[in-house]
Design a protein around this motif. Structure first.
Motif, PDB file in Angstrom:
ATOM      1  N   ILE A 181      10.354  92.153  62.408  1.00 57.98           N
ATOM      2  CA  ILE A 181      11.621  92.819  62.262  1.00 57.98           C
ATOM      3  C   ILE A 181      11.655  94.203  63.435  1.00 57.98           C
ATOM      4  O   ILE A 181      12.538  94.527  64.161  1.00 57.98           O
ATOM      5  CB  ILE A 181      11.828  93.518  60.952  1.00 57.98           C
ATOM      6  N   LEU A 182      10.317  94.674  63.675  1.00 58.66           N
ATOM      7  CA  LEU A 182      10.499  95.800  64.805  1.00 58.66           C
ATOM      8  C   LEU A 182      10.920  95.072  66.200  1.00 58.66           C
ATOM      9  O   LEU A 182      11.549  95.770  66.787  1.00 58.66           O
ATOM     10  CB  LEU A 182       8.902  96.391  64.514  1.00 58.66           C
ATOM     11  N   ILE A 183      10.075  93.986  66.299  1.00 57.31           N
ATOM     12  CA  ILE A 183      10.278  93.424  67.658  1.00 57.31           C
ATOM     13  C   ILE A 183      11.731  93.110  67.838  1.00 57.31           C
ATOM     14  O   ILE A 183      12.200  93.297  68.901  1.00 57.31           O
ATOM     15  CB  ILE A 183       9.325  92.255  67.939  1.00 57.31           C
ATOM     16  N   ALA A 211       7.291  98.427  51.445  1.00 52.09           N
ATOM     17  CA  ALA A 211       6.414  98.855  52.371  1.00 52.09           C
ATOM     18  C   ALA A 211       5.252  98.076  52.640  1.00 52.09           C
ATOM     19  O   ALA A 211       4.793  98.048  53.754  1.00 52.09           O
ATOM     20  CB  ALA A 211       6.007 100.406  52.143  1.00 52.09           C
ATOM     21  N   PHE A 212       5.085  97.512  51.711  1.00 48.46           N
ATOM     22  CA  PHE A 212       3.785  96.628  51.679  1.00 48.46           C
ATOM     23  C   PHE A 212       3.886  95.277  51.949  1.00 48.46           C
ATOM     24  O   PHE A 212       3.049  94.372  51.641  1.00 48.46           O
ATOM     25  CB  PHE A 212       3.056  96.951  50.187  1.00 48.46           C
ATOM     26  N   MET A 213       5.084  94.862  52.676  1.00 53.67           N
ATOM     27  CA  MET A 213       5.433  93.311  53.146  1.00 53.67           C
ATOM     28  C   MET A 213       4.175  93.015  54.133  1.00 53.67           C
ATOM     29  O   MET A 213       3.451  93.782  54.793  1.00 53.67           O
ATOM     30  CB  MET A 213       6.585  93.439  53.660  1.00 53.67           C
ATOM     31  N   PRO A 214       4.062  91.859  54.192  1.00 55.09           N
ATOM     32  CA  PRO A 214       3.121  91.128  55.376  1.00 55.09           C
ATOM     33  C   PRO A 214       3.273  91.804  56.665  1.00 55.09           C
ATOM     34  O   PRO A 214       4.479  92.139  57.059  1.00 55.09           O
ATOM     35  CB  PRO A 214       3.335  89.790  55.257  1.00 55.09           C
ATOM     36  N   GLU A 224      -1.697 114.006  58.639  1.00 52.35           N
ATOM     37  CA  GLU A 224      -2.393 113.379  56.948  1.00 52.35           C
ATOM     38  C   GLU A 224      -2.827 111.777  57.499  1.00 52.35           C
ATOM     39  O   GLU A 224      -3.404 111.187  56.355  1.00 52.35           O
ATOM     40  CB  GLU A 224      -1.162 113.218  56.269  1.00 52.35           C
ATOM     41  N   ASN A 225      -3.293 111.405  58.622  1.00 53.85           N
ATOM     42  CA  ASN A 225      -3.921 110.450  58.893  1.00 53.85           C
ATOM     43  C   ASN A 225      -3.622 108.993  58.370  1.00 53.85           C
ATOM     44  O   ASN A 225      -4.039 108.261  58.292  1.00 53.85           O
ATOM     45  CB  ASN A 225      -5.451 110.483  58.385  1.00 53.85           C
ATOM     46  N   VAL A 226      -2.031 109.185  58.175  1.00 52.61           N
ATOM     47  CA  VAL A 226      -1.355 107.815  57.779  1.00 52.61           C
ATOM     48  C   VAL A 226      -0.342 107.511  58.784  1.00 52.61           C
ATOM     49  O   VAL A 226       0.637 106.982  58.345  1.00 52.61           O
ATOM     50  CB  VAL A 226      -0.740 108.002  56.370  1.00 52.61           C
ATOM     51  N   GLY A 227      -0.441 107.998  60.072  1.00 49.36           N
ATOM     52  CA  GLY A 227       0.346 107.903  61.158  1.00 49.36           C
ATOM     53  C   GLY A 227       0.821 106.232  61.318  1.00 49.36           C
ATOM     54  O   GLY A 227       2.066 105.965  60.986  1.00 49.36           O
ATOM     55  N   LEU A 228       0.055 105.552  61.774  1.00 46.27           N
ATOM     56  CA  LEU A 228       0.498 104.079  61.819  1.00 46.27           C
ATOM     57  C   LEU A 228       1.071 103.359  60.743  1.00 46.27           C
ATOM     58  O   LEU A 228       1.836 102.558  60.909  1.00 46.27           O
ATOM     59  CB  LEU A 228      -0.766 103.183  62.489  1.00 46.27           C
ATOM     60  N   GLU A 229       0.276 103.664  59.603  1.00 44.58           N
ATOM     61  CA  GLU A 229       0.922 102.891  58.403  1.00 44.58           C
ATOM     62  C   GLU A 229       2.220 103.350  57.882  1.00 44.58           C
ATOM     63  O   GLU A 229       3.097 102.480  57.610  1.00 44.58           O
ATOM     64  CB  GLU A 229      -0.042 103.164  57.326  1.00 44.58           C
ATOM     65  N   SER A 230       2.541 104.480  58.286  1.00 48.83           N
ATOM     66  CA  SER A 230       4.014 104.936  58.058  1.00 48.83           C
ATOM     67  C   SER A 230       4.959 104.888  58.957  1.00 48.83           C
ATOM     68  O   SER A 230       6.036 104.302  58.696  1.00 48.83           O
ATOM     69  CB  SER A 230       3.670 106.598  57.904  1.00 48.83           C
ATOM     70  N   TRP A 231       4.671 104.994  60.516  1.00 45.27           N
ATOM     71  CA  TRP A 231       5.493 104.729  61.517  1.00 45.27           C
ATOM     72  C   TRP A 231       5.946 103.365  61.544  1.00 45.27           C
ATOM     73  O   TRP A 231       7.106 102.853  61.539  1.00 45.27           O
ATOM     74  CB  TRP A 231       4.900 105.106  62.875  1.00 45.27           C
ATOM     75  N   SER A 232       5.110 102.155  61.173  1.00 48.00           N
ATOM     76  CA  SER A 232       5.473 101.012  61.194  1.00 48.00           C
ATOM     77  C   SER A 232       6.334 100.529  60.105  1.00 48.00           C
ATOM     78  O   SER A 232       7.339  99.871  60.384  1.00 48.00           O
ATOM     79  CB  SER A 232       4.264 100.112  60.933  1.00 48.00           C
ATOM     80  N   VAL A 233       6.423 101.276  58.952  1.00 48.99           N
ATOM     81  CA  VAL A 233       7.451 101.191  57.811  1.00 48.99           C
ATOM     82  C   VAL A 233       8.754 101.822  58.663  1.00 48.99           C
ATOM     83  O   VAL A 233      10.029 101.367  58.460  1.00 48.99           O
ATOM     84  CB  VAL A 233       6.887 101.843  56.563  1.00 48.99           C
ATOM     85  N   MET A 236       9.793 102.607  61.258  1.00 43.51           N
ATOM     86  CA  MET A 236      10.711 102.149  62.445  1.00 43.51           C
ATOM     87  C   MET A 236      11.411 100.858  62.155  1.00 43.51           C
ATOM     88  O   MET A 236      11.811 100.131  63.193  1.00 43.51           O
ATOM     89  CB  MET A 236       9.583 102.117  63.685  1.00 43.51           C
ATOM     90  N   LEU A 237      11.097 100.172  60.756  1.00 40.27           N
ATOM     91  CA  LEU A 237      11.879  98.988  60.701  1.00 40.27           C
ATOM     92  C   LEU A 237      13.308  99.207  60.727  1.00 40.27           C
ATOM     93  O   LEU A 237      14.111  98.531  61.220  1.00 40.27           O
ATOM     94  CB  LEU A 237      11.407  98.559  58.964  1.00 40.27           C
TER      95      LEU A 237
END
Length: 323
Positions: free
Chosen positions: A294-296, A284-287, A205-214, A216-217
């Protein structure tokens, strides 16, 4: 002396000592210390004459077990629980990182299969995740909030439900080690395919990076700990398949105890992952800076505690032992 003669001369003593340690016998710490001195003498001899041999690896491992036994039996000030997480477990887990690597390989290959299958066949996602979940996710994507599923319930209720569910999945990964490593491998593989299909859906659906970054929090710790639980099940399962010098029953008991020790290490991490998913992922829309911090940090906790720190402790112990 030839290595074969050295092994033949001392093998009975080493095996008896190892079984005494693994059986958690009531042998007192002073007696263990006495046997430990004999073992270190053999280890020093092996280091001088049989470098890079299996005998040296075996004696190093046995000396490490003996050191932990002495450490546990020695009366020390301080919190036993803290010592378990800070010293005892990491030193123990240093000898099981290869099993962790196998568990990770099974999971990541399965995730790749799930993701690739989803990208090439829309029906695969529905087969794995179910029509209702896929339809809900597609609706969220159309509304511009791909990870809206994490905002539907109250934070506290979600935290509790998710934490308990994750612990259940982790326990299942471990428990199926009773069917040997094949049982645990199956659970790791099926969960990996599910995760891959889930991530693949967002890619399609072309929202991969946007979704995965959330996702994987919480997913960085959550998925990693599932793999660790898989390693615990494989430790138990391998003990059944490969008893080595032990009777199979004794080998199973040893493997089960080691697996449980690994499982205990995951409990705080399951709670952390559940807390993040319940209270943090909903934003989901945090900076981006906060999100990636958080991911790192999550990745650093997993890699540090299960890979880097155990190796550091083991190397430190071996250096002290050689000195």
């Amino acid at each position: 002396m030839r290595e074969a003669a050295f092994v033949k001369q001392n093998k009975e003593k080493w095996v008896a000592f190892e079984k005494a340690l693994d059986a958690n016998s009531n042998i007192n710490a002073d007696r263990i210390a006495e046997l430990y001195i004999q073992l270190t003498n053999d280890l020093a001899y092996a280091q001088s004459y049989y470098q890079d041999s299996k005998t040296l690896l075996y004696l190093n491992s046995l000396a490490s077990q003996a050191h932990q036994k002495i450490y546990i039996n020695k009366k020390e000030k301080g919190n036993k629980l803290v010592r378990f997480f800070v010293t005892e477990f990491p030193l123990f887990f240093a000898d099981h990182q290869k099993t962790l690597a196998y568990a990770f390989l099974i999971f990541i290959v399965a995730a790749a299969i799930g993701g690739i299958s989803t990208i090439h066949d829309d029906s695969f996602t529905r087969l794995i995740l179910g029509d209702s979940y896929v339809n809900m996710t597609l609706q969220n994507i159309q509304e511009g909030n791909p990870t809206g599923v994490y905002q539907q319930d109250g934070a506290l209720g979600m935290f509790l439900a998710i934490t308990l569910n994750n612990i259940r999945v982790g326990m299942l990964c471990f428990a199926l080690g009773l069917l040997t490593s094949i049982g645990t491998g199956y659970i790791l593989f099926s969960n990996g395919v599910m995760v891959g299909a889930f991530f693949g859906l967002f890619a399609v659906e072309n929202v991969g990076l946007e979704s995965w970054s959330v996702i994987m929090l919480h997913g960085t710790i959550e998925l990693s700990v599932i793999v660790v639980c898989g390693a615990a099940g494989m430790v138990m399962g391998n003990a059944i398949l490969f008893p080595k010098t032990y009777a199979r029953r004794l080998s199973f008991v040893k493997g089960a105890k080691n697996g449980i020790k690994i499982m205990v290490s995951t409990i705080p991490l399951f709670i952390i992952a559940g807390f993040i998913e319940g209270f943090v992922t909903r934003y989901a829309f945090m900076p981006a800076f906060i999100k990636y911090s958080i991911l790192i940090a999550s990745a650093a906790i997993i890699i540090g505690y299960y890979i880097i720190y155990p190796r550091y402790l083991k190397n430190k112990y071996e250096q002290l032992h050689r000195a």
